[in-house]
Design an enzyme around this catalytic site. Structure first.
Site, PDB file in Angstrom:
ATOM      1  N   GLN A  53      -4.417  -1.194   9.642  1.00 40.07           N
ATOM      2  CA  GLN A  53      -4.372  -2.559   9.118  1.00 40.07           C
ATOM      3  C   GLN A  53      -4.935  -3.550  10.134  1.00 40.07           C
ATOM      4  OE1 GLN A  53      -3.535  -3.260   6.000  1.00 40.07           O
ATOM      5  NE2 GLN A  53      -3.707  -5.454   6.198  1.00 40.07           N
TER       6      GLN A  53
ATOM      7  N   ASP B  49     -10.909   2.897   3.887  1.00 39.65           N
ATOM      8  CA  ASP B  49     -11.291   1.476   3.841  1.00 39.65           C
ATOM      9  C   ASP B  49     -12.815   1.335   3.714  1.00 39.65           C
ATOM     10  OD1 ASP B  49      -9.397  -0.587   3.923  1.00 39.65           O
ATOM     11  OD2 ASP B  49      -8.957  -0.267   6.053  1.00 39.65           O
TER      12      ASP B  49
ATOM     13  N   LYS C  14       0.841  -1.203   0.000  1.00 33.81           N
ATOM     14  CA  LYS C  14       0.000   0.000   0.000  1.00 33.81           C
ATOM     15  C   LYS C  14       0.874   1.251   0.000  1.00 33.81           C
ATOM     16  CE  LYS C  14      -3.733  -2.490   2.301  1.00 33.81           C
ATOM     17  NZ  LYS C  14      -4.478  -2.827   3.508  1.00 33.81           N
TER      18      LYS C  14
HETATM   19  N1  GUN Z   1      -6.657  -6.693   6.538  1.00 32.13           N
HETATM   20  C1  GUN Z   1      -6.993  -7.514   5.514  1.00 32.13           C
HETATM   21  N2  GUN Z   1      -7.653  -6.833   4.568  1.00 32.13           N
HETATM   22  C2  GUN Z   1      -7.729  -5.551   4.996  1.00 32.13           C
HETATM   23  C3  GUN Z   1      -8.287  -4.356   4.433  1.00 32.13           C
HETATM   24  O1  GUN Z   1      -8.864  -4.345   3.353  1.00 32.13           O
HETATM   25  N3  GUN Z   1      -8.151  -3.236   5.187  1.00 32.13           N
HETATM   26  C4  GUN Z   1      -7.536  -3.240   6.395  1.00 32.13           C
HETATM   27  N4  GUN Z   1      -7.474  -2.088   7.053  1.00 32.13           N
HETATM   28  N5  GUN Z   1      -7.010  -4.322   6.936  1.00 32.13           N
HETATM   29  C5  GUN Z   1      -7.103  -5.464   6.228  1.00 32.13           C
END
Ligand code: GUN
Length: 297
Positions: A98, A121, A54
């Protein structure tokens, strides 16, 4: 006949080129770069790798990006204080915490603390609610990626029978809600199957568009697919390692069987996966625009 491959990696590249132009425009017109902070608590290797990807994508697009690593021992109050700081930070337009978080931290409480305008998100209940009533500012990244893939592949969704296998809050529920909206790239008739559905195969066989987020490797076999259907495989299952230690990944669809029956299919890897991070970048550009609008620009 062999199914056409819907190549997410290529579509993602195309969208990132569009985003580069949008970022350039924001810089020139407003002297601002989209700002994204990714908060990582602890040292889960999978989470570290996702967050790295990311950050890399944000960097490549010319964002202002911050990687905030916190120890496993951080308290819930400390994490809430950190989020409050980023909520008030003018340079940060998108906040991503995350998941998963350590057990002593209440994940819901943390996600609810993020300013909905910075919730790239789209996990905050305000954004979930807006999605359901067709007024979303932000779409959750994986479902948004799925919809983009379907639309950009020229697949008609209006009037289509869509069957979603899986009812998670991250994929199944939001994609089902998105595709039933009265909107472009939607207007579908949607069925959601889950672990208590009586005959998933019978539902799946009716689908013009079959979206599989079941969380089980090769769950959908060839005989569960209607000839000519579009199959979107959201699964990422590690089924072993190569001699060199590389992860061997399989989707939730038995790919070789599906190839013989489906009209089009997303591969794993290289299908939905690359779209998810790209949609996070798109949401961050949008968050920057929301911020400018809020200042009356
Ligand atoms: N952990 C696994 N997938 C995601 C996601 O799409 N966003 C976040 N913040 N954590 C994750």
């Amino acid at each position: 006949m062999t199914a056409r491959l819907i190549k997410g990696a290529e579509v993602a590249k195309e969208i990132r080129e569009e985003l580069k132009v949008a970022v350039q425009r924001l810089r020139e017109a407003h002297g601002v770069a989209p700002g994204l902070v990714t908060v990582l608590v602890g040292s889960n290797p999978a989470s570290e790798s996702y967050v790295r990807a990311k950050q890399q994508a944000a960097h490549d697009l010319g964002f202002y990006s911050v990687q905030d690593n916190q120890p496993d021992s951080i308290s819930e109050d400390q994490l809430l204080a950190l989020i409050d700081r980023y909520n008030r930070d003018e340079r940060i337009h998108g906040i991503l915490v995350q998941l998963p978080l350590p057990k002593h931290v209440n994940e819901t409480k943390i996600l609810y603390a993020i300013d909905p305008d910075k919730d790239v998100d789209a996990f905050h209940p305000v954004n979930v609610g807006k999605l359901v009533i067709g007024q979303a500012d932000y779409l959750p990244c994986t479902p948004a990626g799925i919809q983009e893939l379907i639309v950009r592949s020229g697949v008609e969704t209006a009037g289509a029978e869509v069957v979603v296998i899986g009812r998670s809050n991250i994929v199944g529920k939001p994609i089902a809600n998105m595709l039933l909206q009265k909107a472009k790239g939607a207007n579908a008739t949607v069925t959601v199957c889950h672990t208590r559905t009586k005959d998933i195969a019978a539902h799946a066989r009716r689908a013009d568009i079959l979206i599989v987020a079941a969380g089980t490797a090769e769950y959908v076999k060839g005989d569960m697919i209607k000839p000519g259907a579009v199959v979107v495989d959201v699964g990422v299952n590690e089924v072993g390692r190569t001699a060199e230690g590389k992860r061997i990944l399989k989707g939730d669809v038995a790919f070789n069987e599906a190839l013989e029956v489906a009209g089009a299919i997303t591969p794993v890897p290289g299908g939905v996966g690359p779209m998810t991070i790209t949609m996070l970048m798109k949401n961050t550009v949008r968050a920057c625009n929301v911020h400018l609008r809020g200042k009356g620009v």
